[in-house]
Scaffold this active site. Sequence first.
Site, mmCIF file in Angstrom:
data_model
loop_
_atom_site.group_PDB
_atom_site.id
_atom_site.type_symbol
_atom_site.label_atom_id
_atom_site.label_comp_id
_atom_site.label_asym_id
_atom_site.label_seq_id
_atom_site.Cartn_x
_atom_site.Cartn_y
_atom_site.Cartn_z
ATOM 1 N N HIS A 299 8.084 32.757 16.984
ATOM 2 C CA HIS A 299 9.059 32.493 18.047
ATOM 3 C C HIS A 299 8.514 32.810 19.442
ATOM 4 O O HIS A 299 9.284 33.024 20.373
ATOM 5 C CB HIS A 299 10.351 33.283 17.780
ATOM 6 N N CYS B 132 3.463 23.285 39.548
ATOM 7 C CA CYS B 132 4.171 22.079 40.030
ATOM 8 C C CYS B 132 5.034 22.405 41.251
ATOM 9 O O CYS B 132 5.441 21.511 41.978
ATOM 10 C CB CYS B 132 5.001 21.452 38.910
ATOM 11 N N CYS C 128 7.521 27.921 39.150
ATOM 12 C CA CYS C 128 6.213 27.519 38.633
ATOM 13 C C CYS C 128 5.235 27.382 39.802
ATOM 14 O O CYS C 128 5.474 26.598 40.719
ATOM 15 C CB CYS C 128 6.338 26.188 37.886
ATOM 16 N N CYS D 46 6.330 26.802 32.470
ATOM 17 C CA CYS D 46 7.156 25.959 33.323
ATOM 18 C C CYS D 46 8.303 25.390 32.496
ATOM 19 O O CYS D 46 8.111 25.014 31.331
ATOM 20 C CB CYS D 46 6.314 24.830 33.919
ATOM 21 N N CYS E 262 4.989 19.683 32.802
ATOM 22 C CA CYS E 262 4.025 20.568 33.478
ATOM 23 C C CYS E 262 3.562 21.573 32.435
ATOM 24 O O CYS E 262 4.384 22.215 31.795
ATOM 25 C CB CYS E 262 4.722 21.277 34.641
ATOM 26 N N ARG F 168 15.517 42.076 28.325
ATOM 27 C CA ARG F 168 14.822 42.284 27.044
ATOM 28 C C ARG F 168 13.352 42.652 27.266
ATOM 29 O O ARG F 168 12.781 43.449 26.527
ATOM 30 C CB ARG F 168 14.956 41.033 26.178
HETATM 31 N N1 APR Z 1 15.024 48.800 9.202
HETATM 32 C C1 APR Z 1 15.053 47.688 8.438
HETATM 33 N N2 APR Z 1 15.919 46.682 8.629
HETATM 34 C C2 APR Z 1 16.802 46.806 9.628
HETATM 35 C C3 APR Z 1 16.851 47.949 10.467
HETATM 36 C C4 APR Z 1 15.899 48.976 10.222
HETATM 37 N N3 APR Z 1 15.857 50.100 10.947
HETATM 38 N N4 APR Z 1 17.856 47.763 11.360
HETATM 39 C C5 APR Z 1 18.393 46.567 11.109
HETATM 40 N N5 APR Z 1 17.772 45.979 10.066
HETATM 41 C C6 APR Z 1 17.995 44.646 9.490
HETATM 42 C C7 APR Z 1 19.421 44.168 9.491
HETATM 43 O O1 APR Z 1 20.092 44.598 8.331
HETATM 44 C C8 APR Z 1 19.226 42.650 9.520
HETATM 45 O O2 APR Z 1 19.135 42.125 8.209
HETATM 46 O O3 APR Z 1 17.270 43.737 10.301
HETATM 47 C C9 APR Z 1 17.884 42.463 10.204
HETATM 48 C C10 APR Z 1 17.958 41.876 11.579
HETATM 49 O O4 APR Z 1 18.457 40.568 11.478
HETATM 50 P P1 APR Z 1 18.691 39.656 12.760
HETATM 51 O O5 APR Z 1 19.406 40.420 13.806
HETATM 52 O O6 APR Z 1 19.302 38.390 12.285
HETATM 53 O O7 APR Z 1 17.202 39.403 13.317
HETATM 54 P P2 APR Z 1 16.106 38.381 12.799
HETATM 55 O O8 APR Z 1 16.239 38.132 11.345
HETATM 56 O O9 APR Z 1 14.814 38.849 13.321
HETATM 57 O O10 APR Z 1 16.536 37.062 13.575
HETATM 58 C C11 APR Z 1 15.732 35.918 13.457
HETATM 59 O O11 APR Z 1 17.009 34.753 15.067
HETATM 60 O O12 APR Z 1 18.150 34.921 17.071
HETATM 61 C C12 APR Z 1 17.005 34.440 16.461
HETATM 62 O O13 APR Z 1 14.918 33.964 17.381
HETATM 63 C C13 APR Z 1 15.768 35.037 17.058
HETATM 64 O O14 APR Z 1 13.774 35.851 15.992
HETATM 65 C C14 APR Z 1 15.186 35.852 15.941
HETATM 66 C C15 APR Z 1 15.709 35.137 14.719
#
Ligand code: APR
Length: 321
Positions: A155, A220, A217, A163, A168, A104
Site C-alpha cells: 500500500h 509541473c 508539485c 504529484c 506528471c 499520520r
Molecule cells: N497485536 C496483534 N494484532 C492486533 C493488535 C496487536 N497489538 N492490535 C490490533 N490487532 C489486530 C486487530 O484485531 C485487527 O484484526 O490488527 C488488525 C487490524 O486490522 P485493520 O485495522 O483492518 O488493519 P489492516 O488489516 O492493516 O487494514 C488493511 O485497510 O484501510 C486499509 O490500506 C489500509 O492497509 C490498510 C488496510
Amino acid sequence: MLRGCLQHATSFPSASSSIRSNITMADRQPSVFEPQTDLESFHTHLKKSKRVLALLGAGLSASSGLPTFRGAGGLWRSVKSTDLATPQAFARNPGLSWQFYNYRRHMSLSVEPNPAHYALAKLARKMPGFVTLSQNVDGLSQRADHPSDRLHLLHGTLFDLKCSDERCDYREENYTDPVVPALAIPADQAQPAGSVVDISDSMVALPSLTTYDLPHCPECKRNLLRPGVVWFGEALPEVVLNKAKDYLAAPENIDLIMVIGTSAQVWPAAGYIGQARARGARVCVVNMDSDAPPGGWKQGDWMFAGDAAVLVPELLKPVIG
Ligand code: APR
C-alpha cells in the site's frame, strides 16, 4: 472491478472467481478445524521451513502506539479513516485529506518500531526464503532495518509524495514534519499517547487551509502533491504485485504464511493467504482477535491470540535467537 486495485472484501458483488471467493464474507464461517495454539509444534515447523511469507497489517504497529483502521481507534475527527483513503476524498477536500495524512506521518515519526518489527527484520536477514508483504505505510519496518529487497509495500508509504496528476510522474521521498508549515499540528493534539483521544476529537478546531497552503508539485507546478499511499479503488504498485507473483509462482512450495495484525478484509492483500495455501503453506495467524482467516481454518494452522509485539519474537526465537 480491477483485480490489482485496493478494495474492501465486502464490496465484491459475488464470489464468481476462485480468487475472489477467498475473501468474501461468506467464507468467514465456523471452520471444521480448530487451529493449533502450541508454540512447540510451530517452532518445529518453522525450523524446517525454507520459504516463509509474512502478511503484515496495522496490528503489528499497534503496540508502538499507532491506531488500527477498523475497530477502536479507527476514527479521525469522527470520520472513518477508510473514508478518507480515497482519491475522491482528496479531490473533494485536499486540505482535510492532507491534515489526516500529515497527522499520520507525524504520529509514525513520533513512535518507535517494536520488538515484532525487529524480529521480522532479523528473520529476513537469517532466512533467504523469507519475504514480507506489508500493508503498513508507517515506515516502522524500514526503521527496524528490515532488508528492503525482502519487504514489499503493498500500500505504499506515507513518506513518499507524488504529484496528484497521474500525467506528471514526479515522486519524492519526504520525511519533513509537518509537510508544509501550514500543516503544523497544534501542540495539544500532537502526542501519540493512545492515539485515539486526539485524532478523533472533532471538537478541536483545525486551522482553515486554502490550496495555496498545501504542498505543490515542484515539477509541473500546477498540481498538489499527495501522499504516496494506495487509496481504495487505486492499483497497487505493479513492481510489488510482480514480486509477490514471482514468489508465489516459484517451483518450490511455500512452507508457511504468517498473518500478523491484519483483519484481512482488504483486497488483494487478503487474497495472498489463499494463494500461499494453494502453494502448500500452513497458516499462522497472530492477532488480538481469534477470527479465522479468509477461507476458514485448515488442518495444521496455528492461531496465537495476543499482542504481536510480544508474540512474534517468541514465535521466531528458534531461528533468530
Ligand atoms: N497485536 C496483534 N494484532 C492486533 C493488535 C496487536 N497489538 N492490535 C490490533 N490487532 C489486530 C486487530 O484485531 C485487527 O484484526 O490488527 C488488525 C487490524 O486490522 P485493520 O485495522 O483492518 O488493519 P489492516 O488489516 O492493516 O487494514 C488493511 O485497510 O484501510 C486499509 O490500506 C489500509 O492497509 C490498510 C488496510
